[in-house]
Design an enzyme around this catalytic site. Structure first.
Site, mmCIF file in Angstrom:
data_model
loop_
_atom_site.group_PDB
_atom_site.id
_atom_site.type_symbol
_atom_site.label_atom_id
_atom_site.label_comp_id
_atom_site.label_asym_id
_atom_site.label_seq_id
_atom_site.Cartn_x
_atom_site.Cartn_y
_atom_site.Cartn_z
ATOM 1 N N ASP A 126 37.627 13.628 54.649
ATOM 2 C CA ASP A 126 37.055 14.510 53.626
ATOM 3 C C ASP A 126 38.226 15.278 53.024
ATOM 4 O OD1 ASP A 126 35.869 16.515 52.170
ATOM 5 O OD2 ASP A 126 34.575 17.248 53.774
ATOM 6 N N ASP A 127 38.656 14.824 51.857
ATOM 7 C CA ASP A 127 39.813 15.443 51.206
ATOM 8 C C ASP A 127 39.313 16.464 50.179
ATOM 9 O OD1 ASP A 127 42.386 15.942 50.279
ATOM 10 O OD2 ASP A 127 42.408 14.204 48.957
ATOM 11 N N TRP A 194 49.141 14.268 54.130
ATOM 12 C CA TRP A 194 48.691 12.876 54.028
ATOM 13 C C TRP A 194 48.528 12.261 55.415
ATOM 14 C CZ3 TRP A 194 46.368 10.485 50.258
ATOM 15 C CH2 TRP A 194 46.140 9.115 50.384
ATOM 16 N N TRP A 199 44.840 1.107 59.755
ATOM 17 C CA TRP A 199 44.429 -0.069 58.975
ATOM 18 C C TRP A 199 45.196 -0.185 57.659
ATOM 19 C CZ3 TRP A 199 40.736 3.431 60.903
ATOM 20 C CH2 TRP A 199 40.386 4.467 60.044
HETATM 21 P P1 5GP Z 1 37.870 12.747 48.560
HETATM 22 O O1 5GP Z 1 38.943 13.432 47.760
HETATM 23 O O2 5GP Z 1 36.789 12.235 47.687
HETATM 24 O O3 5GP Z 1 37.358 13.615 49.683
HETATM 25 O O4 5GP Z 1 38.557 11.508 49.253
HETATM 26 C C1 5GP Z 1 38.639 10.292 48.565
HETATM 27 C C2 5GP Z 1 39.368 9.243 49.315
HETATM 28 O O5 5GP Z 1 40.768 9.465 49.188
HETATM 29 C C3 5GP Z 1 39.144 9.128 50.812
HETATM 30 O O6 5GP Z 1 37.989 8.421 51.171
HETATM 31 C C4 5GP Z 1 40.392 8.353 51.206
HETATM 32 O O7 5GP Z 1 40.212 6.977 50.997
HETATM 33 C C5 5GP Z 1 41.437 8.881 50.248
HETATM 34 N N1 5GP Z 1 42.259 9.889 50.924
HETATM 35 C C6 5GP Z 1 42.268 11.216 50.707
HETATM 36 N N2 5GP Z 1 43.165 11.813 51.507
HETATM 37 C C7 5GP Z 1 43.721 10.825 52.250
HETATM 38 C C8 5GP Z 1 44.739 10.803 53.278
HETATM 39 O O8 5GP Z 1 45.315 11.801 53.692
HETATM 40 N N3 5GP Z 1 45.045 9.595 53.791
HETATM 41 C C9 5GP Z 1 44.457 8.445 53.382
HETATM 42 N N4 5GP Z 1 44.838 7.325 53.953
HETATM 43 N N5 5GP Z 1 43.496 8.420 52.418
HETATM 44 C C10 5GP Z 1 43.142 9.607 51.871
#
Ligand code: 5GP
Length: 217
Positions: A126-127, A194, A199
């Site tokens: 959840d970013d 990050w 995977w």
């Molecule tokens: P959201 O911003 O909608 O919460 O996250 C969207 C997508 O961004 C996540 O499902 C993920 O695929 C990718 N993402 C966001 N932060 C990270 C991170 O720190 N590492 C990785 N591998 N993907 C991330």
């Protein structure tokens, strides 16, 4: 190794799922909706730990969502933070593209519809919260349409969200209060850094080595 990344091993993902399963079981999920690609492996691992003796495995349905920064800023973050508000994902300044969605008609034909069910949504991180927000609001809308069509609008469908990691940062979108109050679980909350998941690794030995050196095993 880059110090500004957190490296995660497969072992650690497995343990995060195992550690979280007890809490999730209390929700008694009927099915999981895994958000791809990052939610697929955690969902499958979690299913092992959610299995009750003598009961069937919890079915996993998959949806594919990709997040893109919108070229035109809508600056509706205030809107996204309205108490109890659930604005469209697009209003949160990001665009979510559905690359795969549930086939409600097929589910209905096989008496697998989601109406009145306890649905466990699984993603890896959840970013900005945009993706989770989109998943909850769009699934809710579609289930509502199905329920109206079938005359089952009185049945309550509930969502529980599980993520491996929640980033402690201001979010672009808000989830409904009832989810945040008891039906949201992040195995770990981390700073805005990050996260490198196994995977995504092209060299899994190196990935594991880095994860071990950071204690994420
Ligand atoms: P959201 O911003 O909608 O919460 O996250 C969207 C997508 O961004 C996540 O499902 C993920 O695929 C990718 N993402 C966001 N932060 C990270 C991170 O720190 N590492 C990785 N591998 N993907 C991330």
């Amino acid at each position: 190794m880059s110090d500004d990344k957190v490296y995660i091993s497969y072992n650690y993902v497995h343990k995060l799922c195992q550690r979280s399963a007890g809490e999730i079981k209390k929700f008694k999920p009927d099915l999981m909706v895994a958000i791809g690609g990052g939610g697929f492996i955690p969902a499958r691992i979690l299913r092992t730990f959610l299995k009750e003796p003598g009961a069937k495995n919890i079915p996993i349905q998959a949806i594919g969502l990709s997040l893109y920064e919108e070229s035109v800023s809508t600056s509706n973050e205030e809107n996204a933070n309205d108490e109890g508000g659930l604005p469209d994902a697009e209003e949160a300044g990001m665009e979510v593209i559905r690359t795969q969605w549930l086939d409600f008609n097929t589910l209905e034909t096989h008496a697998l519809n989601l109406i009145g069910k306890n649905i466990l949504i699984v993603d890896e991180v959840d970013d900005t919260r945009t993706t989770l927000h989109y998943a909850v609001s769009e699934l809710s809308k579609d289930i509502k349409v199905q329920a109206e069509k079938l005359g089952r609008s009185n049945e309550v469908t509930r969502f529980f969200i599980f993520v491996l990691h929640n980033k402690d940062k201001p979010k672009r979108a808000k989830l409904p209060e009832d989810i945040m109050n008891g039906r949201y679980l992040a195995a770990e909350t981390v700073s805005d850094i990050w996260i490198a998941y196994p995977w995504e690794a092209t060299d899994i030995d190196l990935q594991t080595k880095y994860a071990v050196s950071q204690g994420n095993i």
